[in-house]
Design an enzyme around this catalytic site. Structure first.
Site, PDB file in Angstrom:
ATOM      1  N   ASP A  93       0.857  -1.174   0.000  1.00  0.00           N
ATOM      2  CA  ASP A  93       0.000   0.000   0.000  1.00  0.00           C
ATOM      3  C   ASP A  93       0.900   1.233   0.000  1.00  0.00           C
ATOM      4  OD1 ASP A  93      -2.984   1.029   1.898  1.00  0.00           O
ATOM      5  OD2 ASP A  93      -2.139   1.655  -0.032  1.00  0.00           O
ATOM      6  N   ASP A 267      -7.757  -7.174   1.836  1.00  0.00           N
ATOM      7  CA  ASP A 267      -6.756  -7.219   2.911  1.00  0.00           C
ATOM      8  C   ASP A 267      -7.414  -6.639   4.156  1.00  0.00           C
ATOM      9  OD1 ASP A 267      -6.309  -4.170   2.147  1.00  0.00           O
ATOM     10  OD2 ASP A 267      -5.310  -4.539   4.096  1.00  0.00           O
TER      11      ASP A 267
HETATM   12  C1  LIG Z   1      -9.407  -5.464  14.670  1.00  0.00           C
HETATM   13  O1  LIG Z   1      -9.583  -4.786  13.415  1.00  0.00           O
HETATM   14  C2  LIG Z   1      -9.149  -3.486  13.343  1.00  0.00           C
HETATM   15  O2  LIG Z   1      -8.607  -2.915  14.267  1.00  0.00           O
HETATM   16  C3  LIG Z   1      -9.380  -2.803  12.054  1.00  0.00           C
HETATM   17  C4  LIG Z   1      -8.886  -1.505  11.851  1.00  0.00           C
HETATM   18  C5  LIG Z   1      -9.160  -0.843  10.653  1.00  0.00           C
HETATM   19  C6  LIG Z   1      -9.896  -1.498   9.658  1.00  0.00           C
HETATM   20  C7  LIG Z   1     -10.281  -0.800   8.413  1.00  0.00           C
HETATM   21  C8  LIG Z   1      -9.135  -0.560   7.478  1.00  0.00           C
HETATM   22  N1  LIG Z   1      -9.775   0.185   6.398  1.00  0.00           N
HETATM   23  C9  LIG Z   1      -9.131   0.621   5.331  1.00  0.00           C
HETATM   24  N2  LIG Z   1      -7.835   0.375   5.053  1.00  0.00           N
HETATM   25  C10 LIG Z   1      -7.591   1.095   3.909  1.00  0.00           C
HETATM   26  C11 LIG Z   1      -6.410   1.293   3.188  1.00  0.00           C
HETATM   27  C12 LIG Z   1      -6.431   2.184   2.099  1.00  0.00           C
HETATM   28  N3  LIG Z   1      -5.264   2.415   1.404  1.00  0.00           N
HETATM   29  C13 LIG Z   1      -5.256   3.341   0.417  1.00  0.00           C
HETATM   30  N4  LIG Z   1      -4.099   3.598  -0.239  1.00  0.00           N
HETATM   31  N5  LIG Z   1      -6.382   4.018   0.042  1.00  0.00           N
HETATM   32  C14 LIG Z   1      -7.566   3.806   0.637  1.00  0.00           C
HETATM   33  O3  LIG Z   1      -8.583   4.443   0.266  1.00  0.00           O
HETATM   34  C15 LIG Z   1      -7.621   2.852   1.726  1.00  0.00           C
HETATM   35  C16 LIG Z   1      -8.811   2.629   2.436  1.00  0.00           C
HETATM   36  C17 LIG Z   1      -8.779   1.759   3.524  1.00  0.00           C
HETATM   37  N6  LIG Z   1      -9.722   1.435   4.423  1.00  0.00           N
HETATM   38  C18 LIG Z   1     -10.381  -2.789   9.850  1.00  0.00           C
HETATM   39  C19 LIG Z   1     -10.115  -3.452  11.048  1.00  0.00           C
END
Ligand SMILES: COC(=O)c1ccc(CCNc2nc3cc4nc(N)[nH]c(=O)c4cc3[nH]2)cc1
Length: 373
Positions: A93, A267
């Protein structure tokens, strides 16, 4: 042995797709779940175990690796695959999301983003070109454009500004990536929960003829129904002959619902982070091993599982390890959770091939509803 990055659609069942991505370092069977290896390691696991569970690809993060140990150091040591001893594909990423969610004191402008490290406060700058350069130094197989991901809910004007900036950064990222036959750079569709902005982003990215497309800007605090509605509206305007990767998703139910809508790659830190906090995912739903009701339960999490962590250890022992905050607790629950996630993905792949995805989905949901038998 292939020299090129290619995506083949092998079967579909409704909107669900079964495919495979081939590249020099190996083949990724889709739908695929990518365990998150943020800093060059899937926390609490040996990468041989991760491979043995059926993972074809893992994810790494520019943000974490550029801060520590540094992309140039990883490059001097032979690249991320050599460094971490993972010879299979790696997707990285670009840092956009982590800068917005982790870094302190960040300043974003047209050319890039300046921020202070959450580790030692040192100042850093990411531009679309620098992010691609770092992903090249890591020798990443699938690279992400730098983008701006904003939290929801947000005003339309703010969502539009970030989406348009991300489109301009997609152009610059693609130019910096150039033409690398055995690798891919994915564009990232933004636009929040605003359908006309999502469509504009998807159409403009499609015109760039990239090798794959991510759906970004989701799993940022919106309810699941908003995420699924956005998928319903966005997937149809994304190229059907290229991989579609939903970033940061999700729970087992998110995966099932999203594969049903045509997503190919996922992921999420959920299985690994939740495992370190005492939470087990299983065919019967979620089991919180911190709960006292497990204190004397001699049953394993799932005696039918092929994974030793799920099959050979009592819930009572897992409860004890979790309460005692013993390292083995997080190790066994992470192992169980990744085993379950890969089992679920393999089940979906097989069901799509057999034309029985709807049955598989119903059986899976019934198992979760039956609860912790
Ligand atoms: C125990 O579980 C947890 O703590 C936990 C924490 C965060 C997420 C959500 C993660 N969400 C997420 N990751 C992401 C990574 C991303 N990378 C790019 N470059 N652009 C994006 O637009 C983007 C959106 C995302 N949305 C899911 C689970």
């Amino acid at each position: 042995m292939t020299t090129h990055f290619t995506f083949k659609l092998l079967a579909s069942d409704g909107k669900a797709r079964r495919g495979e991505i081939t590249m020099p370092r190996g083949t990724v069977r889709t739908p695929a779940f990518m365990p998150v290896g943020t800093a060059g390691t899937v926390k609490a696991m040996y990468l041989d175990q991760v491979r043995d569970l059926g993972a074809d690809i893992i994810l790494g993060n520019v943000y974490h690796l550029m801060l520590r140990p540094g992309a140039e150091r990883v490059a001097r040591l032979g690249g991320l695959h050599e460094f971490a001893r993972w010879p299979h594909p790696i997707l990285t990423d670009s840092g956009g999301f982590q800068v917005m969610s982790l870094a302190a004191l960040r300043k974003l402008d047209e050319t890039g983003v300046t921020f202070k490290s959450h580790i030692d406060g040192s100042q850093h700058r990411l531009t679309p070109e620098r992010s691609i350069e770092i992903q090249d130094r890591l020798d990443s197989d699938i690279q992400m454009q730098l983008d701006e991901c904003i939290r929801l809910p947000a005003e339309r004007a703010e969502i539009e500004r970030a989406m348009e900036l991300s489109l301009r950064w997609a152009e610059r990222s693609a130019r910096a990536f150039g033409d690398q036959p055995g690798k891919a750079m994915f564009g990232i569709v933004q636009g929040g929960d605003v359908i006309d902005l999502r469509i504009r982003s998807a159409e403009r990215l499609s015109a760039m003829d990239l090798k794959g497309y991510s759906i970004g800007g989701l799993a940022v605090g919106e309810p699941q129904h908003v995420m699924l509605k956005t998928l319903d509206e966005t997937l149809p305007v994304m190229p059907s002959h290229k991989p579609r990767y939903l970033m940061g998703v999700g729970t087992p139910d998110d995966l099932l619902q999203s594969v049903a809508r045509g997503v190919d790659m996922f992921d999420c830190v959920m299985p690994t982070r939740a495992g370190r906090h005492g939470l087990a995912y299983s065919r019967f739903g979620k089991i919180n091993l911190r709960n006292a009701r497990h204190a004397e339960d001699p049953r394993p999490l799932d005696e039918a599982s092929a994974c030793p962590a799920s099959r050979d250890y009592s819930r009572a022992y897992l409860h004890h390890l979790t309460r005692a905050d013993e390292a083995l607790g997080g190790m066994l629950l992470t192992w169980n959770n990744l085993a379950y996630y890969q089992w679920l993905m393999a089940g979906m792949r097989d069901a799509i091939e057999a034309g029985r995805f709807a049955d598989f989905k119903a059986e899976t949901e019934a198992g979760w509803a039956r609860g912790d038998i």
